[in-house]
Design a protein around this motif. Sequence first.
Motif, mmCIF file in Angstrom:
data_model
loop_
_atom_site.group_PDB
_atom_site.id
_atom_site.type_symbol
_atom_site.label_atom_id
_atom_site.label_comp_id
_atom_site.label_asym_id
_atom_site.label_seq_id
_atom_site.Cartn_x
_atom_site.Cartn_y
_atom_site.Cartn_z
ATOM 1 N N HIS B 105 -10.546 2.752 -4.890
ATOM 2 C CA HIS B 105 -10.258 4.121 -5.338
ATOM 3 C C HIS B 105 -8.752 4.331 -5.312
ATOM 4 C CE1 HIS B 105 -10.511 8.492 -5.653
ATOM 5 N NE2 HIS B 105 -11.822 8.393 -5.840
ATOM 6 N N SER B 106 -8.277 5.192 -6.199
ATOM 7 C CA SER B 106 -6.833 5.435 -6.270
ATOM 8 C C SER B 106 -6.327 6.378 -5.182
ATOM 9 C CB SER B 106 -6.477 6.013 -7.646
ATOM 10 O OG SER B 106 -7.211 7.200 -7.854
ATOM 11 N N SER B 107 -7.239 7.040 -4.453
ATOM 12 C CA SER B 107 -6.816 7.969 -3.402
ATOM 13 C C SER B 107 -6.837 7.294 -2.038
ATOM 14 C CB SER B 107 -7.741 9.180 -3.340
ATOM 15 O OG SER B 107 -7.575 9.991 -4.462
ATOM 16 N N SER B 108 -5.734 7.393 -1.315
ATOM 17 C CA SER B 108 -5.713 6.914 0.063
ATOM 18 C C SER B 108 -6.753 7.689 0.863
ATOM 19 C CB SER B 108 -4.330 7.132 0.680
ATOM 20 O OG SER B 108 -3.354 6.389 -0.020
ATOM 21 N N GLY B 109 -7.537 6.966 1.661
ATOM 22 C CA GLY B 109 -8.552 7.625 2.480
ATOM 23 C C GLY B 109 -9.912 7.725 1.827
ATOM 24 N N ASP B 127 -7.649 1.371 -1.198
ATOM 25 C CA ASP B 127 -7.651 2.827 -1.381
ATOM 26 C C ASP B 127 -6.214 3.310 -1.494
ATOM 27 O OD1 ASP B 127 -7.206 2.257 1.382
ATOM 28 O OD2 ASP B 127 -7.860 4.268 1.962
ATOM 29 N N ARG B 129 -2.476 3.811 -1.677
ATOM 30 C CA ARG B 129 -1.434 2.976 -1.090
ATOM 31 C C ARG B 129 -1.775 2.621 0.351
ATOM 32 N NH1 ARG B 129 3.693 7.072 -2.022
ATOM 33 N NH2 ARG B 129 3.298 7.438 -4.215
ATOM 34 N N HIS B 130 -2.992 2.929 0.756
ATOM 35 C CA HIS B 130 -3.311 2.878 2.177
ATOM 36 C C HIS B 130 -3.559 1.462 2.679
ATOM 37 C CE1 HIS B 130 -6.435 3.873 5.498
ATOM 38 N NE2 HIS B 130 -5.229 3.843 6.021
ATOM 39 N N ARG B 168 0.494 -2.844 3.785
ATOM 40 C CA ARG B 168 0.030 -2.176 5.005
ATOM 41 C C ARG B 168 -1.043 -2.998 5.717
ATOM 42 N NH1 ARG B 168 2.002 1.488 1.717
ATOM 43 N NH2 ARG B 168 2.996 3.414 2.448
#
Lengths: 428, 309
Positions: B105-109, B127, B129-130, B168
């Motif tokens: 998914h493109s959303s972090s978290g 997810d 940039r996470h 990360r």
Amino acid sequence: MKLILSGGRVVDPSQNLDQIANLLIEDGRIVGITTEAQMAGFENAEILDVTGKIVCPGLIDIHVHLREPGFEYKEDIESGTRAAAAGGFTRVCCMPNTNPAIDTAAVVRQILERTEQVGSARVGPIGAATKAMQGDQLTEMADLKAAGAVAISDDAFPLQHSDTVRSVMEYCKMLGLAFMTHNEDKRLTEKGAMNEGYMATVMGVPGIPRVAEDIATARNIMLAQLTGCHLHLLHISTAGTVELLRQAKAAGAPVTGEACAHHWVLTDAACEGYNTDAKMNPPLRTPEDCAAVKAGIADGTIDCIVTDHAPHAEYEKEVEFDAAPFGILGLETSFPLVYSTLVIPGVLSLSEAIAKMTSVPAAVLNLGDKVGTLQTGADADVAVLDLDRAWTIDRDSVQSKSKNTPFHGMKVMGKAEFTIVGGRVIRI
Amino acid sequence: MKDLLTLRETAADDIRALLDTAEAFQEIIKRPVKKVPTLRGRAMITVFYENSTRTRTSFEMAAKIMSAEAINISVAQSSVTKGECLKDTMLTLQALKADCLVIRHSSSGAAQFAAERIGIPVVNAGDGRHEHPTQGLLDMLTIKQAKGRLDGLNVAIVGDITHSRVARSNIWGLTKLGANVRLVGPSTLMPPDADRLPVKVFNNLKEGIAGADVVNVLRLQLERMDKGLLPSIREYSRLFGISANSLKAADSDVIVLHPGPLNRGVEISAEVADSAASAIETQISNGVAVRMAVLYTLMGGAGAPTTEV
């Protein structure tokens, strides 16, 4: 209609008053504060025994979002003012980012009429600076004021162009209205969803740098000095902005400022786990910023305490962190947080705290001599507070239509018992 | 372990166990008949909200080698394009009674969001940039097998750190197992407070990779220039590109990793990508072994891996 609030500790910073006394109310006005047992003319009055409780001017919050018209599924004037009353507030000023925005006299009148019909607190609408809050054409501010708008603001849609800010300030100055600014250089905050820093880096969330608030603040202060307009800085969250306000005041600039409890109680660590109930703008910052906000409150740099009460429906918040809207509830937790985190630890005296939630915000927006005070002749807007009440904040038992609070589960001291608005007792 | 969402929150012992399990599975991948019954009757669903060929194919191959069903939900064909929110998609998938969800998914978290709402194990396949924990694990496996250890190695991660979930996951995984991690890149692509991570930060390539045992080169998104983060690809390549010449600063036995897809001639020269120092192809095959280990651990329950045919 006569009413006696009997035996309470009357705290009225506007009169430097803090004593056990009886408060007398008649026909919606304060008629006196007395320690006498016999009160002539009040023999047949209704008596409310408030022994052991604080009796103070009704709390005033000059920064809330009531969402009506347009977003009644989040909150409306009825539920929002119920939340206000539950929190001890008798007057709130609502921001113009409704739909339609509060950019015409008609919308101001609509809000005031609606408040007459269903309100549990008084409402002062704040007019938009530009039409539809688009940042281009000025609103008809004289019309807005004549209809009852108490100030002008760009909250939620901060003006980016200095020429527009200048024009708005010239008009506000001309009309005697304060301009309340959300201070944010949007070019520095694009896609930002939380404070820029270590937490955002670990979570992989685009950041909102503190300097974005400080840059906009500095510009707005300079334009206030140029125009002579009363500038009010909304929801101060950074050490830098506190210092800018301190320097501006020292230089005699016509500037005031406010802070919200979440900006001194919580840090960006509260976002851990992608908690969208800890997402608001300006965002939760660092422990250093919290300390600076507290210091600014303590030394008077920050004039008043507000909530930025910003309800959002649960389904809107139960999404990916970057997709969630900014904003949290505040009205029902504000006084308990002020009392628990500022008064009990000795940052402010009780009287100073109450001043920052009554007489000072009334003065900031020039709401009138009879507002934010228990002086004889004032509107009988009163809050009765129980300082000994220990309770746990619970998102599932709020008066607001929404539940978005990061304080769920926090143990606090102090709670409003009831309020009186224009002599009318309001128990939630 | 219910889910694999991050390496930051995965215990060092669990990371070691996953790497050991992956090594045990490597043998199966080398067989002419790549099929074991380990996860027969289990179903893995992959939902990719971002395009990916290699990661998705790698998960699918890992599942199929172990005889699990692999069901791909392509977002373009799903109700997501009709405006369904992530929560409802998760509730729908839960009702399908699969045994494991792999989500990108493109959303972090977003992976954590999914895991909190679906009763089955969730693997984060990237997810925002996470984190991208399976990429982190396959990088670690590749390094461990090339160098014989992770403890005490100097690993330089070079490039766009700010936007990189690969960086990360590498940072947390590698440092947990004792490696020294350096971040190398231009200041505009270095995340705020990077120096508070358990790393050393360098803005100079030569200093950053001096004596490094491993150089992990990140892909440069070419659109970064448009946002004013880079003056030009040419200058980036000159300052931070990994070439045979710039690589001389590293240890003489250095290995070079890249999560792909490569921009040859931008962040990595063709010469290095195709050289003996390049471990890029090994990374891809190790990706299958690592994902087998993850799926086995999350879906297969306790006990040693069954590797018999």
